[in-house]
Design a protein around this motif. Sequence first.
Motif, PDB file in Angstrom:
ATOM      1  N   PRO A 188      95.795  46.065  55.807  1.00  0.00           N
ATOM      2  CA  PRO A 188      94.864  45.370  56.710  1.00  0.00           C
ATOM      3  C   PRO A 188      95.334  45.483  58.158  1.00  0.00           C
ATOM      4  O   PRO A 188      96.531  45.554  58.432  1.00  0.00           O
ATOM      5  CB  PRO A 188      94.924  43.914  56.217  1.00  0.00           C
ATOM      6  CG  PRO A 188      95.353  44.023  54.784  1.00  0.00           C
ATOM      7  CD  PRO A 188      96.261  45.201  54.712  1.00  0.00           C
ATOM      8  N   ASN A 189      94.386  45.475  59.087  1.00  0.00           N
ATOM      9  CA  ASN A 189      94.694  45.656  60.515  1.00  0.00           C
ATOM     10  C   ASN A 189      95.410  46.979  60.760  1.00  0.00           C
ATOM     11  O   ASN A 189      96.326  47.069  61.554  1.00  0.00           O
ATOM     12  CB  ASN A 189      95.557  44.499  61.042  1.00  0.00           C
ATOM     13  CG  ASN A 189      94.906  43.155  60.830  1.00  0.00           C
ATOM     14  OD1 ASN A 189      93.702  43.002  61.049  1.00  0.00           O
ATOM     15  ND2 ASN A 189      95.683  42.176  60.381  1.00  0.00           N
ATOM     16  N   GLN A 190      94.966  48.002  60.092  1.00  0.00           N
ATOM     17  CA  GLN A 190      95.585  49.316  60.013  1.00  0.00           C
ATOM     18  C   GLN A 190      96.490  49.667  61.199  1.00  0.00           C
ATOM     19  O   GLN A 190      96.022  49.909  62.310  1.00  0.00           O
ATOM     20  CB  GLN A 190      94.496  50.377  59.879  1.00  0.00           C
ATOM     21  CG  GLN A 190      93.696  50.251  58.602  1.00  0.00           C
ATOM     22  CD  GLN A 190      92.602  51.295  58.487  1.00  0.00           C
ATOM     23  OE1 GLN A 190      92.304  51.992  59.455  1.00  0.00           O
ATOM     24  NE2 GLN A 190      91.981  51.400  57.332  1.00  0.00           N
ATOM     25  N   LYS A 229     106.532  53.565  75.985  1.00  0.00           N
ATOM     26  CA  LYS A 229     105.490  54.504  76.420  1.00  0.00           C
ATOM     27  C   LYS A 229     104.327  54.513  75.423  1.00  0.00           C
ATOM     28  O   LYS A 229     103.150  54.543  75.812  1.00  0.00           O
ATOM     29  CB  LYS A 229     106.086  55.905  76.538  1.00  0.00           C
ATOM     30  CG  LYS A 229     105.170  56.949  77.152  1.00  0.00           C
ATOM     31  CD  LYS A 229     105.774  58.350  77.057  1.00  0.00           C
ATOM     32  CE  LYS A 229     107.171  58.395  77.665  1.00  0.00           C
ATOM     33  NZ  LYS A 229     107.737  59.776  77.585  1.00  0.00           N
ATOM     34  N   TYR A 230     104.631  54.454  74.136  1.00  0.00           N
ATOM     35  CA  TYR A 230     103.588  54.504  73.104  1.00  0.00           C
ATOM     36  C   TYR A 230     102.678  53.280  73.178  1.00  0.00           C
ATOM     37  O   TYR A 230     101.452  53.399  73.055  1.00  0.00           O
ATOM     38  CB  TYR A 230     104.223  54.604  71.715  1.00  0.00           C
ATOM     39  CG  TYR A 230     103.215  54.676  70.591  1.00  0.00           C
ATOM     40  CD1 TYR A 230     102.599  55.873  70.261  1.00  0.00           C
ATOM     41  CD2 TYR A 230     102.875  53.539  69.859  1.00  0.00           C
ATOM     42  CE1 TYR A 230     101.667  55.943  69.234  1.00  0.00           C
ATOM     43  CE2 TYR A 230     101.950  53.591  68.832  1.00  0.00           C
ATOM     44  CZ  TYR A 230     101.344  54.804  68.522  1.00  0.00           C
ATOM     45  OH  TYR A 230     100.409  54.860  67.508  1.00  0.00           O
ATOM     46  N   VAL A 231     103.249  52.101  73.378  1.00  0.00           N
ATOM     47  CA  VAL A 231     102.435  50.883  73.347  1.00  0.00           C
ATOM     48  C   VAL A 231     101.577  50.709  74.606  1.00  0.00           C
ATOM     49  O   VAL A 231     100.760  49.787  74.664  1.00  0.00           O
ATOM     50  CB  VAL A 231     103.301  49.625  73.113  1.00  0.00           C
ATOM     51  CG1 VAL A 231     103.971  49.688  71.748  1.00  0.00           C
ATOM     52  CG2 VAL A 231     104.320  49.433  74.210  1.00  0.00           C
ATOM     53  N   THR A 232     101.746  51.583  75.579  1.00  0.00           N
ATOM     54  CA  THR A 232     100.835  51.532  76.734  1.00  0.00           C
ATOM     55  C   THR A 232      99.498  52.178  76.415  1.00  0.00           C
ATOM     56  O   THR A 232      98.529  51.998  77.156  1.00  0.00           O
ATOM     57  CB  THR A 232     101.455  52.249  77.955  1.00  0.00           C
ATOM     58  OG1 THR A 232     101.663  53.633  77.642  1.00  0.00           O
ATOM     59  CG2 THR A 232     102.762  51.598  78.365  1.00  0.00           C
ATOM     60  N   LYS A 233      99.436  52.915  75.310  1.00  0.00           N
ATOM     61  CA  LYS A 233      98.190  53.578  74.923  1.00  0.00           C
ATOM     62  C   LYS A 233      97.196  52.556  74.376  1.00  0.00           C
ATOM     63  O   LYS A 233      97.587  51.534  73.809  1.00  0.00           O
ATOM     64  CB  LYS A 233      98.466  54.647  73.863  1.00  0.00           C
ATOM     65  CG  LYS A 233      99.376  55.772  74.319  1.00  0.00           C
ATOM     66  CD  LYS A 233      99.641  56.749  73.180  1.00  0.00           C
ATOM     67  CE  LYS A 233     100.572  57.869  73.603  1.00  0.00           C
ATOM     68  NZ  LYS A 233     100.829  58.821  72.488  1.00  0.00           N
ATOM     69  N   PRO A 234      95.906  52.813  74.509  1.00  0.00           N
ATOM     70  CA  PRO A 234      94.906  51.885  73.966  1.00  0.00           C
ATOM     71  C   PRO A 234      94.799  51.994  72.448  1.00  0.00           C
ATOM     72  O   PRO A 234      95.062  53.044  71.867  1.00  0.00           O
ATOM     73  CB  PRO A 234      93.604  52.336  74.633  1.00  0.00           C
ATOM     74  CG  PRO A 234      93.821  53.787  74.936  1.00  0.00           C
ATOM     75  CD  PRO A 234      95.276  53.937  75.250  1.00  0.00           C
ATOM     76  N   GLN A 235      94.461  50.890  71.809  1.00  0.00           N
ATOM     77  CA  GLN A 235      94.151  50.835  70.375  1.00  0.00           C
ATOM     78  C   GLN A 235      95.289  51.365  69.497  1.00  0.00           C
ATOM     79  O   GLN A 235      95.063  52.123  68.554  1.00  0.00           O
ATOM     80  CB  GLN A 235      92.857  51.593  70.087  1.00  0.00           C
ATOM     81  CG  GLN A 235      91.644  50.981  70.779  1.00  0.00           C
ATOM     82  CD  GLN A 235      90.363  51.732  70.476  1.00  0.00           C
ATOM     83  OE1 GLN A 235      90.389  52.938  70.227  1.00  0.00           O
ATOM     84  NE2 GLN A 235      89.242  51.033  70.489  1.00  0.00           N
ATOM     85  N   PRO A 276     100.988  43.819  74.369  1.00  0.00           N
ATOM     86  CA  PRO A 276     100.827  42.431  73.919  1.00  0.00           C
ATOM     87  C   PRO A 276     100.878  42.318  72.392  1.00  0.00           C
ATOM     88  O   PRO A 276     100.979  43.325  71.693  1.00  0.00           O
ATOM     89  CB  PRO A 276      99.446  42.052  74.460  1.00  0.00           C
ATOM     90  CG  PRO A 276      98.710  43.356  74.513  1.00  0.00           C
ATOM     91  CD  PRO A 276      99.731  44.392  74.883  1.00  0.00           C
ATOM     92  N   GLN A 277     100.763  41.096  71.900  1.00  0.00           N
ATOM     93  CA  GLN A 277     100.944  40.827  70.480  1.00  0.00           C
ATOM     94  C   GLN A 277      99.945  41.550  69.593  1.00  0.00           C
ATOM     95  O   GLN A 277     100.240  41.842  68.432  1.00  0.00           O
ATOM     96  CB  GLN A 277     100.867  39.319  70.223  1.00  0.00           C
ATOM     97  CG  GLN A 277     102.099  38.550  70.680  1.00  0.00           C
ATOM     98  CD  GLN A 277     103.320  38.838  69.815  1.00  0.00           C
ATOM     99  OE1 GLN A 277     103.261  38.718  68.597  1.00  0.00           O
ATOM    100  NE2 GLN A 277     104.423  39.232  70.438  1.00  0.00           N
ATOM    101  N   ASP A 278      98.770  41.865  70.124  1.00  0.00           N
ATOM    102  CA  ASP A 278      97.786  42.540  69.272  1.00  0.00           C
ATOM    103  C   ASP A 278      98.163  44.001  69.011  1.00  0.00           C
ATOM    104  O   ASP A 278      97.472  44.695  68.268  1.00  0.00           O
ATOM    105  CB  ASP A 278      96.379  42.436  69.870  1.00  0.00           C
ATOM    106  CG  ASP A 278      96.249  43.105  71.232  1.00  0.00           C
ATOM    107  OD1 ASP A 278      97.239  43.700  71.711  1.00  0.00           O
ATOM    108  OD2 ASP A 278      95.161  43.030  71.823  1.00  0.00           O
TER     109      ASP A 278
END
Length: 668
Positions: A221-223, A304-310, A330-332
């Motif tokens: 879930p939440n892939q 660097k990776y977590v700056t990408k969208p989605q 952020p946490q999401d």
Amino acid sequence: MLPWLLAATLAALTGVTAGYGGTERNCSISPPYLPSTAVDSTRQLQELRKKMLPLKMNAYIIPGTDAHLSEYIAPRDARMTFMTGFKGSSGTAVVTNTKAALWTDSRYWVQAEREMDCNWELQKDVSVSSITEWLMAEVPKDGVIGFDPFLFSLNRYEEFSIILELNNRTLKSHPNNLVDTVWTNRPPIPSDKLIRLPDRIIQRTWQDKVEDIRRQMRETPNQPTAVLLSALDETAWLFNMRGNDIPYNPFFYSYTFVTMNEIRLFLHIERVTDDLKKYLDTSCGGPLCVQLLSYDSVLTEVRKYVTKPQVKVWIGTEYTNYALYEIITPQDKLLVSTYSPVLTTKAVKDETEQRGLREAHVRDAVAVIQLLMWLEKAVPEGKETELTAAQYVNNCRQKQKDNKGPSFETISASGPNAALAHYSPTNETCRNLTVKEMYLVDSGGQYLDGTTDITRTVHWGTPTAMQKEAYTRVLMGIIELSTTIFPSGTRGANMEMLGRKALWEVGLNYGHGTGHGIGNYFGVHEWPVGFQSNNIPFTAGMFTSIEPGYYKDNDFGIRIEDIAVIVPAKTKFGNNYLTFEIVSLVPYDRKLIDTSLLSPQQLQWLDTHYENIRKVVGPELDRQKLTAVKDWMLRQTVSVRGTASSLNISSSSLPFLTLMFALIQNFL
């Protein structure tokens, strides 16, 4: 020089110890008594406090772990040991401007008293609340408590932070470890080249494993779009590779970052051979090609990776350090579970892994049986020690096929030393073995196809009635657990008490866990399998130790440890039930078994187990042409039920038996 240190030095030079002597420190007398095993920590404490001063730190926390939150760590990560002198595998040290304290559990209290000088207080409650209570007493309000974020898990950070913030103290991370800045002779990173496991002991290729992890990502879930692996055994298992960075554990410093299209392996690239680069397909750019990156670049790459969208990164909170966790914002963009999908997948062994573990335990049994046979003859001569026994069993292991050394520091303990659950002999503490005392040996080996861990307790003389009863009740715990049938998915914590039941009935207990997972050429303690509350539910194909014990302070210690595989159980009505099958094949000490305490079913279990030892280990002893060892093993595995009546005749029964024989004779 501190007054107590000056006094202790003079005492050592003059041989005066104020009438005190022993293996443990005594800081309450003047001058204090320090055993030869204690380490002078004055200089490192002075240097650390100098580093804390300009940073306005009132205290600094020093966990006994590494950036991968490992149980066993490399010498270069032993910061707690460098600061305190204490060499135990579990503990937390805290230094303020005027005080220093160490927290460790009951396994290591005596060891700490032997290894620390009087600069350090020993705290015997290892809970976070105990540490924070001490900090609040020593650190003023609005004070700052520093820590290295690479050495804290997310859960540990939150436990500390909540309590300290509520009490107006600040927990502040510092990117550069302060202990490292004063540790001038810190050991370097090993230069050994990494290896891949032989194909003959591998069923799943690393490509198969990566694709399975990606499948779990899609089905979760939440892939998540990526999985970050931080525990050292996660990367070692995923790529079927091993290293030599951690003593007794075949791991190498590494992180792995897996997305649906990329695989990034962070390690010390200079240690990767050309053959390994080819094995990992590092020259291509597809989804099953491994990109090698510098070990120290993991923070930069994840950030660097977590700056990408989605995007969403999946981590296991048990082994991901706070330094990595805090940059995934952020946490999401974060998905957390207690354990990563690699750890939960690795916990269930495939057919090849199961076969390898079984075979490794057969070869390991040969070494332990050789030890017990040798000691039975050598100890009455009065020349052997705890150290020579430890060396002997590991020398026997070295002769076994595919052995790569011991899996942990051998616990070889007699008499009162055996009452310390995790004592290992040193030149200073080593005792001679004697027929008058019990002896406990807990040892294991690393083999290419499996890791082993086994404990046996023996007595070469005449055990007391209490020793026999305690030993028998420990054995009853082994039998009770190993014969239990339970539904698949049962948690070990829900049946752990069965290992203690026979001991509890007479008011005895033990202070350590009842079992832990074990792997194939991995760490001897392999999470997340076992009997603790944070272990995952049991399923078929898992391996766990079963190790109840009993320890009488300053007198003796008893532990019996077997490794068991979880297998399907046949039941009259239900399906999907499981039980344990013991794969450790070394006889128990017959002299210590009081068969009058055992039920007919327990006696039957013993006989069946002994018959299995004969059936499985006998041919291996024949193959190795160890005829005398086989003869000894056969004598130790004679039917227990056949000899139970003679074993049960106690001295208190003799007058009654004499009278009965006289009456029968008169009647005849």
